[in-house]
Design a protein around this motif. Structure first.
Motif, PDB file in Angstrom:
ATOM      1  N   ALA A   1     -66.406  95.338 -30.259  1.00  0.00           N
ATOM      2  CA  ALA A   1     -65.348  94.368 -29.970  1.00  0.00           C
ATOM      3  C   ALA A   1     -65.788  92.967 -30.357  1.00  0.00           C
ATOM      4  CB  ALA A   1     -64.981  94.423 -28.487  1.00  0.00           C
ATOM      5  N   ASN A   2     -67.076  92.654 -30.128  1.00  0.00           N
ATOM      6  CA  ASN A   2     -67.642  91.363 -30.503  1.00  0.00           C
ATOM      7  C   ASN A   2     -67.472  91.123 -31.997  1.00  0.00           C
ATOM      8  OD1 ASN A   2     -69.767  89.506 -31.503  1.00  0.00           O
ATOM      9  ND2 ASN A   2     -70.459  89.480 -29.395  1.00  0.00           N
ATOM     10  N   ALA A   3     -67.808  92.132 -32.808  1.00  0.00           N
ATOM     11  CA  ALA A   3     -67.685  92.007 -34.262  1.00  0.00           C
ATOM     12  C   ALA A   3     -66.230  91.828 -34.671  1.00  0.00           C
ATOM     13  CB  ALA A   3     -68.280  93.236 -34.937  1.00  0.00           C
ATOM     14  N   LYS A   4     -65.324  92.549 -34.012  1.00  0.00           N
ATOM     15  CA  LYS A   4     -63.901  92.433 -34.337  1.00  0.00           C
ATOM     16  C   LYS A   4     -63.385  91.031 -34.052  1.00  0.00           C
ATOM     17  CE  LYS A   4     -59.726  93.981 -35.287  1.00  0.00           C
ATOM     18  NZ  LYS A   4     -59.324  94.380 -36.659  1.00  0.00           N
ATOM     19  N   VAL A   5     -63.752  90.482 -32.893  1.00  0.00           N
ATOM     20  CA  VAL A   5     -63.321  89.135 -32.522  1.00  0.00           C
ATOM     21  C   VAL A   5     -63.891  88.099 -33.487  1.00  0.00           C
ATOM     22  CG1 VAL A   5     -63.589  87.330 -30.768  1.00  0.00           C
ATOM     23  CG2 VAL A   5     -62.877  89.625 -30.104  1.00  0.00           C
ATOM     24  N   ARG A   6     -65.167  88.251 -33.820  1.00  0.00           N
ATOM     25  CA  ARG A   6     -65.805  87.307 -34.743  1.00  0.00           C
ATOM     26  C   ARG A   6     -65.084  87.282 -36.089  1.00  0.00           C
ATOM     27  NH1 ARG A   6     -70.121  89.901 -35.660  1.00  0.00           N
ATOM     28  NH2 ARG A   6     -69.685  90.481 -37.818  1.00  0.00           N
ATOM     29  N   LYS A   7     -64.753  88.451 -36.599  1.00  0.00           N
ATOM     30  CA  LYS A   7     -64.100  88.535 -37.901  1.00  0.00           C
ATOM     31  C   LYS A   7     -62.664  88.016 -37.842  1.00  0.00           C
ATOM     32  CE  LYS A   7     -67.045  92.282 -39.549  1.00  0.00           C
ATOM     33  NZ  LYS A   7     -67.152  93.705 -39.935  1.00  0.00           N
ATOM     34  N   LEU A   8     -61.976  88.253 -36.739  1.00  0.00           N
ATOM     35  CA  LEU A   8     -60.625  87.720 -36.578  1.00  0.00           C
ATOM     36  C   LEU A   8     -60.636  86.187 -36.587  1.00  0.00           C
ATOM     37  CD1 LEU A   8     -59.055  90.056 -33.860  1.00  0.00           C
ATOM     38  CD2 LEU A   8     -58.265  89.789 -36.209  1.00  0.00           C
ATOM     39  N   CYS A   9     -61.613  85.611 -35.887  1.00  0.00           N
ATOM     40  CA  CYS A   9     -61.722  84.156 -35.831  1.00  0.00           C
ATOM     41  C   CYS A   9     -61.993  83.571 -37.212  1.00  0.00           C
ATOM     42  CB  CYS A   9     -62.825  83.743 -34.858  1.00  0.00           C
ATOM     43  SG  CYS A   9     -62.449  84.002 -33.112  1.00  0.00           S
ATOM     44  N   LYS A  10     -62.877  84.206 -37.958  1.00  0.00           N
ATOM     45  CA  LYS A  10     -63.202  83.716 -39.289  1.00  0.00           C
ATOM     46  C   LYS A  10     -62.015  83.860 -40.229  1.00  0.00           C
ATOM     47  CE  LYS A  10     -68.220  84.410 -39.250  1.00  0.00           C
ATOM     48  NZ  LYS A  10     -69.365  85.067 -39.915  1.00  0.00           N
ATOM     49  N   ALA A  11     -61.347  85.012 -40.179  1.00  0.00           N
ATOM     50  CA  ALA A  11     -60.196  85.236 -41.046  1.00  0.00           C
ATOM     51  C   ALA A  11     -59.066  84.258 -40.741  1.00  0.00           C
ATOM     52  CB  ALA A  11     -59.702  86.680 -40.894  1.00  0.00           C
ATOM     53  N   MET A  12     -58.981  83.850 -39.493  1.00  0.00           N
ATOM     54  CA  MET A  12     -57.960  82.900 -39.071  1.00  0.00           C
ATOM     55  C   MET A  12     -58.342  81.469 -39.439  1.00  0.00           C
ATOM     56  SD  MET A  12     -56.469  82.456 -35.197  1.00  0.00           S
ATOM     57  CE  MET A  12     -58.121  82.223 -34.555  1.00  0.00           C
ATOM     58  N   GLY A  13     -59.629  81.224 -39.695  1.00  0.00           N
ATOM     59  CA  GLY A  13     -60.078  79.866 -39.972  1.00  0.00           C
ATOM     60  C   GLY A  13     -60.072  79.016 -38.718  1.00  0.00           C
ATOM     61  N   ALA A  14     -60.549  79.585 -37.605  1.00  0.00           N
ATOM     62  CA  ALA A  14     -60.515  78.887 -36.317  1.00  0.00           C
ATOM     63  C   ALA A  14     -61.183  77.521 -36.393  1.00  0.00           C
ATOM     64  CB  ALA A  14     -61.188  79.744 -35.246  1.00  0.00           C
ATOM     65  N   ASP A  15     -60.512  76.506 -35.866  1.00  0.00           N
ATOM     66  CA  ASP A  15     -61.082  75.156 -35.851  1.00  0.00           C
ATOM     67  C   ASP A  15     -60.879  74.440 -34.519  1.00  0.00           C
ATOM     68  OD1 ASP A  15     -58.393  74.529 -35.870  1.00  0.00           O
ATOM     69  OD2 ASP A  15     -58.388  73.708 -37.892  1.00  0.00           O
ATOM     70  N   THR A  16     -60.299  75.139 -33.547  1.00  0.00           N
ATOM     71  CA  THR A  16     -60.022  74.523 -32.250  1.00  0.00           C
ATOM     72  C   THR A  16     -60.271  75.530 -31.133  1.00  0.00           C
ATOM     73  OG1 THR A  16     -58.311  73.109 -33.217  1.00  0.00           O
ATOM     74  CG2 THR A  16     -58.268  73.374 -30.824  1.00  0.00           C
ATOM     75  N   LEU A  17     -60.850  75.056 -30.041  1.00  0.00           N
ATOM     76  CA  LEU A  17     -61.080  75.872 -28.857  1.00  0.00           C
ATOM     77  C   LEU A  17     -60.200  75.372 -27.712  1.00  0.00           C
ATOM     78  CD1 LEU A  17     -64.973  76.155 -28.877  1.00  0.00           C
ATOM     79  CD2 LEU A  17     -63.382  78.072 -29.091  1.00  0.00           C
ATOM     80  N   LEU A  18     -59.509  76.288 -27.075  1.00  0.00           N
ATOM     81  CA  LEU A  18     -58.741  75.986 -25.865  1.00  0.00           C
ATOM     82  C   LEU A  18     -59.356  76.744 -24.701  1.00  0.00           C
ATOM     83  CD1 LEU A  18     -55.047  76.475 -27.111  1.00  0.00           C
ATOM     84  CD2 LEU A  18     -56.330  74.343 -27.030  1.00  0.00           C
ATOM     85  N   THR A  19     -59.445  76.103 -23.556  1.00  0.00           N
ATOM     86  CA  THR A  19     -59.857  76.791 -22.333  1.00  0.00           C
ATOM     87  C   THR A  19     -58.745  76.614 -21.312  1.00  0.00           C
ATOM     88  OG1 THR A  19     -62.195  76.320 -22.774  1.00  0.00           O
ATOM     89  CG2 THR A  19     -61.612  76.987 -20.542  1.00  0.00           C
ATOM     90  N   LEU A  20     -58.149  77.722 -20.897  1.00  0.00           N
ATOM     91  CA  LEU A  20     -57.069  77.710 -19.907  1.00  0.00           C
ATOM     92  C   LEU A  20     -57.643  78.125 -18.555  1.00  0.00           C
ATOM     93  CD1 LEU A  20     -54.229  79.513 -21.919  1.00  0.00           C
ATOM     94  CD2 LEU A  20     -54.874  77.097 -21.957  1.00  0.00           C
ATOM     95  N   THR A  21     -57.442  77.292 -17.556  1.00  0.00           N
ATOM     96  CA  THR A  21     -58.019  77.553 -16.241  1.00  0.00           C
ATOM     97  C   THR A  21     -56.944  77.512 -15.155  1.00  0.00           C
ATOM     98  OG1 THR A  21     -58.506  75.213 -15.849  1.00  0.00           O
ATOM     99  CG2 THR A  21     -60.215  76.529 -16.930  1.00  0.00           C
ATOM    100  N   TYR A  22     -57.334  77.953 -13.967  1.00  0.00           N
ATOM    101  CA  TYR A  22     -56.494  77.880 -12.768  1.00  0.00           C
ATOM    102  C   TYR A  22     -57.241  77.083 -11.709  1.00  0.00           C
ATOM    103  CZ  TYR A  22     -54.234  82.117 -14.741  1.00  0.00           C
ATOM    104  OH  TYR A  22     -53.613  83.035 -15.551  1.00  0.00           O
ATOM    105  N   ARG A  23     -56.520  76.195 -11.035  1.00  0.00           N
ATOM    106  CA  ARG A  23     -57.140  75.522  -9.890  1.00  0.00           C
ATOM    107  C   ARG A  23     -57.234  76.497  -8.720  1.00  0.00           C
ATOM    108  NH1 ARG A  23     -58.113  70.323  -8.837  1.00  0.00           N
ATOM    109  NH2 ARG A  23     -56.860  69.668 -10.621  1.00  0.00           N
ATOM    110  N   GLN A  24     -56.195  77.327  -8.553  1.00  0.00           N
ATOM    111  CA  GLN A  24     -56.230  78.355  -7.520  1.00  0.00           C
ATOM    112  C   GLN A  24     -57.103  79.515  -8.008  1.00  0.00           C
ATOM    113  OE1 GLN A  24     -54.806  77.852  -4.514  1.00  0.00           O
ATOM    114  NE2 GLN A  24     -54.296  75.816  -5.328  1.00  0.00           N
ATOM    115  N   ASN A  25     -57.553  80.330  -7.086  1.00  0.00           N
ATOM    116  CA  ASN A  25     -58.509  81.391  -7.410  1.00  0.00           C
ATOM    117  C   ASN A  25     -57.782  82.641  -7.901  1.00  0.00           C
ATOM    118  OD1 ASN A  25     -60.852  82.791  -7.701  1.00  0.00           O
ATOM    119  ND2 ASN A  25     -61.409  82.807  -5.548  1.00  0.00           N
ATOM    120  N   GLU A  26     -57.298  82.586  -9.158  1.00  0.00           N
ATOM    121  CA  GLU A  26     -56.602  83.728  -9.751  1.00  0.00           C
ATOM    122  C   GLU A  26     -57.620  84.781 -10.190  1.00  0.00           C
ATOM    123  OE1 GLU A  26     -54.417  86.271 -10.370  1.00  0.00           O
ATOM    124  OE2 GLU A  26     -53.041  84.546 -10.407  1.00  0.00           O
TER     125      GLU A  26
END
Length: 315
Positions: free
Chosen positions: A102-127
């Motif tokens: 799965a790690n290799a699949k994600v890495r290749k998807l990111c490269k193929a997409m040309g990833a240039d931005t990271l988003l982190t989505l969080t919850y203040r409540q304990n979801e």
């Protein structure tokens, strides 16, 4: 490495217990031993956006074993007992193998997409509900596409120490501003950060979501390959912490990853290594090169440097 096959169904896979039962019922089985062969087989993977991954591995040479029926039965009984005695260790090994795939699949998807931005989505409540978090992510993407129809992303969840889930998302081409209708219907520019945050908060409601955006700025050294590595590392953690049989990552609009090209068999590791480097252009930057101490496998990853890096090298 020993493999046992049903002679009548050589492509079918069975557990050792199933093979033992088949053997005792008179089903013809044949055993093979795999040994490392000579030379190296090389494959090149052009992922687009200037990303190339070349891998080499020694072939496996299979030889049929002249085992008696008793020897075959004793071997299968030994394997079954070993699996029973080392169930936890084998389960951990199996988990690691699945996580690495799965790690290799994600890495290749990111490269193929040309990833240039990271988003982190969080919850203040304990979801803590993975199912709900995935539902939130899907709704977030649906709403975000109203203002960014071409939004593409690869998302991996992480569980914090307190149990709360948050999302790490690799994406590309997020504009600095979105154009929206302002007062009196006139178009106005709104910072993309504010729009994305408001969308996530509209999804999370009382659970009070928040976001963090890390963009690959011109002055930043974080490359698409590094973004891919950053996202992919959470896959292993997700396999450790996640629910059984649950998808550990989600892809939205990610491009199809092209298949690798078989470059053939090379008689020596040196010849294979030279062939791997021939896949890279002079302008490629090597982001990873690794050769096993037994010289039976290697990896070579290259990417095109940023325009800023190229200008600096010329200066």
């Amino acid at each position: 490495m020993i493999r046992i096959f049903d002679e009548t169904r050589p492509t079918a896979k069975f557990t050792p217990a199933e093979l033992l039962d088949m053997h005792r019922r008179g089903v013809p089985l044949v055993a093979f031993e795999g040994k490392m062969g000579d030379g190296i087989n090389v494959k090149a993977h052009d992922l687009g956006n200037g990303h190339i991954e070349v891998t080499g591995v020694a072939p496996t040479k299979w030889e049929e074993l002249d085992w008696s029926p008793m020897a075959l039965e004793m071997y299968l009984e030994t394997v079954i007992k070993h699996r029973e005695d080392n169930a936890d260790e084998l389960r951990e090994k199996s988990l690691t193998i699945a996580a690495n795939r799965a790690n290799a699949k994600v890495r290749k998807l990111c490269k193929a997409m040309g990833a240039d931005t990271l988003l982190t989505l969080t919850y203040r409540q304990n979801e803590q509900c993975v199912k709900q978090a995935k539902k939130d992510l899907k709704e977030f993407v649906r709403r975000l596409r109203r203002v960014m129809p071409e939004f593409r992303a690869v998302a991996v969840y992480e569980t914090q120490k307190r149990g709360a889930i948050h999302w790490h998302i690799a994406t590309a081409n997020v504009p600095t501003f979105f154009t929206q209708s302002g007062p009196h219907g006139l178009p106005c520019k709104v910072k993309s950060f504010n729009v994305i945050r408001s969308i996530w908060r509209s999804v999370t409601g009382a659970r009070e979501g928040n976001i963090d955006i890390a963009r690959r700025k011109a002055s930043s050294r974080r490359s698409p390959a590094q973004i891919a590595s950053y996202i992919a590392k959470y896959i292993v953690k997700a396999f450790r912490d996640g629910e059984a049989f649950s998808n550990r990552y989600s892809a939205f609009g990610a491009p199809d990853v092209p298949k690798p090209v078989n470059m053939g068999h090379f008689a020596t590791p040196l010849a294979a290594w030279e062939a791997a480097y021939s896949c890279l252009l002079d302008v490629h930057a090597v982001v990873l090169e690794r050769l096993s101490k037994w010289k039976d496998w290697f990896v070579l990853y290259g990417e095109l440097p940023s325009k800023r890096a190229v200008a600096a090298s010329k200066g």
